[in-house]
Design an enzyme around this catalytic site. Structure first.
Site, PDB file in Angstrom:
ATOM      1  N   HIS B 267      87.440  63.677  13.416  1.00 39.28           N
ATOM      2  CA  HIS B 267      86.760  62.382  13.267  1.00 39.28           C
ATOM      3  C   HIS B 267      87.770  61.260  12.976  1.00 39.28           C
ATOM      4  CE1 HIS B 267      83.283  59.818  11.973  1.00 39.28           C
ATOM      5  NE2 HIS B 267      84.211  59.264  11.215  1.00 39.28           N
ATOM      6  N   GLU B 268      88.581  61.465  11.951  1.00 39.86           N
ATOM      7  CA  GLU B 268      89.558  60.427  11.602  1.00 39.86           C
ATOM      8  C   GLU B 268      90.587  60.271  12.723  1.00 39.86           C
ATOM      9  OE1 GLU B 268      88.751  58.557   9.206  1.00 39.86           O
ATOM     10  OE2 GLU B 268      87.280  59.914   8.295  1.00 39.86           O
ATOM     11  N   HIS B 271      89.246  57.765  15.137  1.00 41.60           N
ATOM     12  CA  HIS B 271      89.484  56.398  14.636  1.00 41.60           C
ATOM     13  C   HIS B 271      90.949  56.003  14.847  1.00 41.60           C
ATOM     14  CE1 HIS B 271      85.703  55.358  12.723  1.00 41.60           C
ATOM     15  NE2 HIS B 271      85.705  56.408  11.917  1.00 41.60           N
ATOM     16  N   GLU B 297      83.349  53.501  15.356  1.00 43.98           N
ATOM     17  CA  GLU B 297      82.662  54.758  15.072  1.00 43.98           C
ATOM     18  C   GLU B 297      82.408  55.537  16.369  1.00 43.98           C
ATOM     19  OE1 GLU B 297      82.405  55.495  11.958  1.00 43.98           O
ATOM     20  OE2 GLU B 297      81.118  57.273  11.946  1.00 43.98           O
TER      21      GLU B 297
END
EC number: 3.4.17.19
Lengths: 498, 498
Positions: B267-268, B271, B297
């Protein structure tokens, strides 16, 4: 005057401005710490730019006319208490000094530093001083201009010395280094007659993780507050403070050298204890800052050498180290270990020098800097000048420029006048430690059982809390009853090494 | 006009000012990163003060009249190219918005945030919403004032939404969440009829160091540049960027939960790939910033869910994970693993929710925020209101306030209008990924052999380089030919979970 601000209000306004400037400067320090510890490679360019921007902002804030008139209004105001008066006095001095610099000189120095640093890197790689010489010549030229801007008595080098050690001057340093030469040269000769210590066991393999844990333990035992600081790894060990509640140290670990990490931890720990001991309520104000570089260095050297290379220290620590590294040190006695870590021998590299020959390294740099600034020494063929000094003072032949005149970063940074504070630090340390031994009952005995609290208490009472309230010399007189005297160091060295 | 500055000179002056502001803001980001990763406990107070000082400086620089007149001079200047015009236009919008805030409201919001945050901490500890209620009521009152200051069409909540997702509004969100309710509720019921997945093996013991190494590998494989970033540990995982060449992620490791670190890394990483892909030459300018929170997001969710929870992804990765954790996963088949990591079940905590029920969590927060701002919902008894919503939408009973209305930090920070961007991110992700699957030959097949470069190339061509040049909706139309449509997510979810 009706409508005008009270002294208390003015002082509060001054304090607020100074604290905001400190916030910016400490943010710069965080960026610098990150740069040396965790910054990813590609981030270096933008980081430099960010630091420059914040430096400009800090400079603008500190030279603002509003701050200037506050300082002039408050100067010598009898309604202020002694600490407040001292803060105003020192801030005004700093302010006036900052205002003196013409913008062109600031820009030229910044540009020259950038150029000199890169030239130095390049010259070191190529092992060729001549690649550094033009940039160094330019730097020396600008430093000469700086002495004229700052003003000085007697010798232009005094202006630069004063930047790092207020009150230090050529007269004082000539005297002290004459004593170094006179007293330490025969001492060195006597030491040379002793059987050389066995040292090979210090270069066996010492596991990285075990060393790391040892370093943390040594720091904690000294009294370094890990909740108000932390240790990380960097290429060169350093201490940095963002405020007394966040003082960080770094170290490096060489698995084939027990000494490298051990005494760097203790050394940086000494610096850090000083910063953690500065008064929190004086944050951002002169009385919340270290007295001088020399006093700062006295704290690191006192712990590193007077404590950390003493027999008493190792009486307690050595059995634990042996238990940690039984294969490497199990068969080495305390006496053997103590002799090994205090081996004296002339060498080429300052940062690796022992407690005695170290000061010859400094003296050489001092002589050269003084000569460069007053024009009696030229940057041309400075590598040869350097090598001549090493031959004369330390009886060693410098094989190449990288191990000679190019070994230190300081000149490429424009830091002329910095080196002498290293020796002053050792000499202050000897004078302070001798005094502490007299004033603290059973100081040596407590060190011999691993209890450093009495020493730390003494430092916390006598040195740490005053910040810049006293100059180095005032502080030295207040604590020891005497100005700085080389004899303390000489007595310490003779007692230890003969 | 003779003597006046050329457009190019004015634009250069604007750019320089913006980059200096960015330097200050990014210094704040470094201080924030350090605060979450390495700051010693006692340093928190001064750190808060340092961040406040730099924030004030950044605000002063960004609201300076000099910048204002530059922006007005340059606005709609036809000599500027399209990107330059967009930068000026967006900077002027930002500038005008900043200028709107009365100093009193800024101070009151700052004070209320401080109070609300501490009240929230206290209330969570005591498991008692009523301890948070007065601070939340005050915060809602101020956010209502903020909507009046910012101005809005139709619904006051639109003003707050616009802060996080330009162009988003109640009409659009009502429509999309109606679809969520209509379409996902029966889907949930169908899923509930399936045999529950076995999941216990995900909670065996997974060694910390092995997990750490795995996380680093997963990040590198995605294309995250470790020379322009790094990973560290923090309590809550986050991504922070100081410029495209220094984008850092954090993670956390739970040795009894394989999922915690794994998907937080991915997830990170999503980003971070976005931030590393922003144009370096637009540093400090709007076209160098992320388009919106929703688009940000979309990047994290696309990697986390559409890629990182896909069967194709694990076809390649799973044998490696099995080899890394043979005791835990050696006897678990790929299908079992895939089912386990995609298990759908209504639950209490948003951050632990699966891909489907997650949007009910968001919808509940959206309904509540909208009601708080238009006055149809009161902070009084909001815990009961919350529990009613959870009963109605997710059929779960909330046992206490900490697991209910007090679970998220957002409201205590005054972040009203933020939650919807989480759902928008998932919906954009589905629409983008479906488009990429159409446009990139053999995208799924390349993922199934561990080659993520084609996907990254597509993101780097279609999304990352534009910064704020396009709004979320413009970007979505440009890439996919359509505005945001919930049907993409629904098709994805139905295809995956039925």
């Amino acid at each position: 005057m009706p409508g005008s601000k009270s002294t208390a209000e003015q002082y509060a306004a001054y304090k607020l401005k100074m604290q905001k400037i400190a916030d910016v400067k400490n943010a710069i320090a965080v960026l610098g710490w990150d740069q040396e510890t965790y910054l990813p490679e590609k981030g270096a360019g933008f980081r430099g730019q960010q630091i420059t921007t914040l430096s400009t902002i800090a400079h603008e804030l500190f030279t603002s006319p509003e701050l200037g008139s506050l300082l002039h209004d408050l100067h010598n105001n009898p309604e202020l208490d002694a600490v407040q008066q001292k803060n105003i006095h020192l801030s005004l001095e700093d302010y006036d000094k900052n205002k003196k610099y013409p913008a062109t000189l600031v820009a030229e120095l910044s540009e020259a530093t950038n150029q000199a640093y890169h030239a130095w890197i390049k010259a070191r790689k190529a092992n060729d001083y001549n690649l550094f010489e033009p940039a160094l010549a330019r730097m020396v030229e600008l430093k000469k201009q700086e002495t004229a801007v700052l003003g000085y008595n007697d010798h232009p080098y005094n202006a630069l010395l004063n930047e790092y050690e207020k009150g230090a001057n050529v007269e004082m340093l000539d005297t002290i280094f004459a004593e170094v030469k006179t007293a330490l040269s025969p001492l060195l000769e006597d030491i040379a007659k002793q059987t050389p210590a066995q040292r090979d066991f210090l270069h066996l393999h010492f596991d990285r993780d075990k060393q790391w844990k040892l370093g943390i333990d040594l720091l904690k035992e000294m009294g370094y507050d890990m909740n108000a600081g932390r240790q990380d790894i960097s290429e060169h060990p350093f201490t940095t403070s963002f405020n007394p509640l966040d003082v960080r140290v770094t170290t490096r670990i060489d698995e084939n050298d027990f000494s490298n990490m051990t005494w760097s931890c203790i050394h940086e720990g000494g610096h850090a204890l000083y910063e953690q001991g500065l008064p929190t309520e004086q944050y951002g104000l002169p009385c919340g800052e270290a007295a001088s570089l020399g006093i700062h260095e006295s704290q690191s050297r006192l712990w590193e050498n007077n404590v950390g290379r003493s027999l008493n220290y190792w009486k307690f620590q050595y059995p634990r180290i042996q238990a940690l590294f039984p294969e490497q040190l199990g068969n080495v006695s305390l006496q053997q270990f103590y002799k090994a870590i205090n081996h004296v021998q002339p060498s080429l590299i300052r940062t690796e020098a022992d407690e005695i020959t170290y000061h010859f390294h400094i003296m050489i740099r001092y002589e050269i800097e003084k000569g460069l600034i007053d024009g009696s020494i030229s940057t041309k063929d400075l590598n040869k000048t350097w090598n001549d000094y090493y031959r004369q003072y330390l009886h060693v032949e410098v094989p190449n420029d990288t191990q000679g005149v190019l070994q230190d970063i300081h000149w490429s940074h424009g830091s002329f006048g910095y080196f002498p504070t290293y020796s002053l630090g050792s000499f202050y340390a000897a004078q302070f430690f001798t005094t502490a031994q007299k004033q603290v009952p059973d100081l040596d005995a407590s060190i011999a059982i691993g209890n450093y609290q009495p020493l730390l208490d003494w430092l916390r009472n006598n040195i740490h809390p005053f910040g810049r309230f006293y100059t180095s010399n005032e502080l030295c007189k207040k604590i020891t009853g005497n100005p700085l005297q080389f004899s303390y160091f000489l007595d310490y060295a003779a007692g230890k090494f003969l």
